[in-house]
Design a protein around this motif. Sequence first.
Motif, short mmCIF file in Angstrom:
data_model
loop_
_atom_site.label_atom_id
_atom_site.label_comp_id
_atom_site.label_asym_id
_atom_site.label_seq_id
_atom_site.Cartn_x
_atom_site.Cartn_y
_atom_site.Cartn_z
N ARG A 75 0.73 -1.09 0.05
CA ARG A 75 0.47 0.26 -0.03
C ARG A 75 0.50 1.10 -0.08
N TYR A 76 2.26 1.64 0.76
CA TYR A 76 2.48 2.10 1.28
C TYR A 76 3.79 3.08 0.61
N ARG A 77 4.68 1.96 -0.29
CA ARG A 77 6.20 1.69 -0.72
C ARG A 77 6.94 2.21 -0.10
N PRO A 78 7.33 1.94 1.01
CA PRO A 78 8.00 2.75 1.81
C PRO A 78 9.42 2.68 0.85
N ARG A 79 10.76 3.83 1.70
CA ARG A 79 12.14 3.29 1.24
C ARG A 79 12.82 2.60 2.18
#
Length: 265
Positions: free
Chosen positions: A65-69
């Motif tokens: 959902r949030y596509r973090p690094r």
Amino acid sequence: MPDHRPILFFDSGVGGLSVVAPTLALIPDAPVVYAADSAGFPYGTRTEAEIAARVPALLGRLVERYRPRLVVIACNTASTIALPAVRAALDLPVVGTVPAIKPAAAMSATRVIGVLGTEATVRQPYVDDLATRFAGDCIVLRHGSAALVEMAEETLAGVPPSLDRIGTELAGLFSQPQGERIDVIVNACTHFPLLEGDMAAVAPTGVRFVDGGPGIARRIASLTQGQDWPATSPPGRLVFTRLGERERQIAAGLARRGFPVAEAL
């Protein structure tokens, strides 16, 4: 171009805020998504099998959902049980949280240290290994407390902690054989630094507390060194796996800490 990918912090509740704060002190422009598994809270009283199955599945959904690094498991219990499985499942850096036994041993003059965590954390073989590797010449006493986790959550919901209850929980360490010699306590749950001032007020004079938050923040800063960040830090995003009345009360407290809006996963 600015990179708006967030750092995703994950915990069973609000304890991971004790990791968010030192991270933002080093990387003030970092976008943050803070996810609390309120539907699974508290982890400390769950079985290893439950946590090992639940945490990787939830983090998979959150990453999608949030596509973090980068993902930070800001929970000692989840890290000591599920960190290898999460790293195997996710194709991005994952930072875990482990009890700060090494720095505690370096600080201790009496060579007796306390490890204060959840019941699930203090019984893990991982803690045995840390004690053997980094505190081999120390007596390492442990105590698991679900009550302190609850008090930390209640504090952010506007309920002041009871010093008497905190004293009772600390007695679980100090009343053990050699417990009167403890001079350093490892806060081996990310919730506990939120109560550190109150714990210090009732602990014997001279006892110091240490936790892994600053070290985790330095690790995050190292892994993201040279990366781009937004020109201005956006408000944090607060995510609960269950958004009920209790979570709304906690969210009201977190609104003052840079998380103005809460949402459900």
